[in-house]
Enzyme design. Structure first.
Site, PDB file in Angstrom:
ATOM      1  N   GLY A   1       4.114  -4.205  11.444  1.00 58.03           N
ATOM      2  CA  GLY A   1       4.233  -3.025  10.588  1.00 58.03           C
ATOM      3  C   GLY A   1       3.906  -1.710  11.266  1.00 58.03           C
ATOM      4  N   ASP A   2       3.428  -1.718  12.520  1.00 57.35           N
ATOM      5  CA  ASP A   2       3.097  -0.458  13.198  1.00 57.35           C
ATOM      6  C   ASP A   2       4.354   0.218  13.737  1.00 57.35           C
ATOM      7  OD1 ASP A   2       0.391  -0.074  12.908  1.00 57.35           O
ATOM      8  OD2 ASP A   2      -0.154  -1.146  14.744  1.00 57.35           O
TER       9      ASP A   2
ATOM     10  N   TYR B   1       0.843  -1.203   0.000  1.00 59.87           N
ATOM     11  CA  TYR B   1       0.000   0.000   0.000  1.00 59.87           C
ATOM     12  C   TYR B   1       0.881   1.257   0.000  1.00 59.87           C
ATOM     13  CZ  TYR B   1      -2.474   3.925   1.987  1.00 59.87           C
ATOM     14  OH  TYR B   1      -2.942   5.198   2.205  1.00 59.87           O
TER      15      TYR B   1
END
Ligand code: UDP
Length: 325
Positions: free
Chosen positions: A284-285, A141
């Site tokens: 992924g945070d 994304y």
């Protein structure tokens, strides 16, 4: 008169931008496939239903409307899904943007404001992120948005496209008049999920990670009101329209709130006892994502007006009570 095409104008941020332009008596055409957008968000401007994958449809839209500029929101936005289905994300976001750009170039439309994201920065190396922070996307994304930023720069060099990339931090809140708001299916964002819990539509809110190197162990994010984002888009269009240079701007309030702080404010606003569950970190945070938006303030004259986190959550609560009643 200037006529603005809004791709993804039936979505969350796009519909607020349509309202902002229409309330200034500007002509608006919304292009949306309604795959993720909502028919009941189409309250302003004309509507063209179709997909950016359809090049004949795009050509026809530009032939039938005298478009001067484009606000480009249409995209898939779920980070986790993009990891599982990268082809879908690169196809829908990158390839379809090329279709849009080629239709614009053919029609002689040379101004675009693009919906980018703070996710292009990846893991922050400074506590506050400015536009010159290194770009290091972590998901398909985020890569799709980064690639489009590069494509816009290249179309600028080759064909004179003028563009502004707006890198949003955490879009939140809803139209203060409650005409549109946030509705994603499935919903993955923190504030709507907390409000779903407050409405009894889920048992609790799960905090993803309580062992981050932050004051209370939960992630810090910079929440920015969607109406302030919409206002920045109008300013960016006008900046390009009056001969401004291409560039990228962060949009945030410059304040980091932890997940626990957001839950506490939501308890105060809703008066509900929101039950919390604690879980492992979400892959992924980043621990903290906080914006410097000095460039947008100085160059675009942008000033967030709904920056108070209580106002952000209050407008979201008003919307969710109406939308999910
Ligand atoms: N978050 C959470 N529980 C949830 C959804 C999100 O703890 O059910 C956290 C998430 O880990 C992040 C913050 O809330 O630290 C904001 O997440 P969101 O998905 O709203 O936006 P993002 O920061 O990913 O763009």
């Amino acid at each position: 008169m200037t006529k603005t095409l809004i791709t993804g104008g039936a979505g969350y941020i796009g519909s607020h931008a349509a309202k902002a332009l229409a309330s200034l008596d500007r002509e608006v055409v919304i292009l949306d496939s309604l795959v993720a957008g909502h028919r009941d968000f189409l309250k302003w401007g004309e509507f063209e239903e179709g997909d950016l994958a359809d090049t004949a449809f795009l050509k026809d839209v530009f032939a039938r409307h005298d478009i001067s500029e484009v606000l480009h929101f249409a995209a898939f936005i779920a980070v986790g899904e993009s990891v599982e289905k990268p082809g879908m994300y690169y196809g829908n976001n990158v390839r379809n943007t090329l279709n849009l750009l080629d239709a614009m170039m053919e029609a002689g439309v040379k101004r675009m404001v693009f919906s980018s994201t703070a996710a292009v920065y990846g893991e922050p190396v400074t506590s506050v992120i400015a536009e010159n922070h290194p770009l290091s996307p972590l998901s398909p994304y985020a890569w799709s948005k980064r690639m489009i930023e590069q494509i816009l720069a290249d179309y600028g060099k080759a064909y004179g496209l003028k563009h502004i990339c707006l890198r949003y931090f955490n879009a939140a809140g809803a139209d203060p008049n409650n005409e549109v708001g946030e509705r994603h299916q499935p919903e993955t964002h923190l504030i709507p999920l907390i409000l779903h819990a407050a409405l009894g539509l889920r048992d609790n809110i799960t905090i993803f990670g309580t062992d981050y190197p932050t004051p209370d162990g939960t992630c810090l994010r910079d929440y920015i009101h969607v109406t302030d984002l919409a206002d920045a888009h109008v300013r960016a269009l006008d900046y390009l329209g009056s001969g401004g240079d291409s560039g990228a701007f962060n949009l945030g309030n410059g304040n980091g709130f932890s997940v626990r702080e957001i839950i506490d404010v939501a308890r105060e606003i809703t008066g509900k006892d929101i039950v919390v569950a604690e879980a492992a970190r979400r892959p992924g945070d980043s621990p903290a994502l906080v914006s410097s938006s000095i460039a947008a303030r100085e160059t675009l004259g942008w000033e967030p007006r709904l920056g108070d986190i209580r106002e952000i959550i209050r407008t979201a609560w008003d919307w969710h009570q109406k939308d999910l009643a």
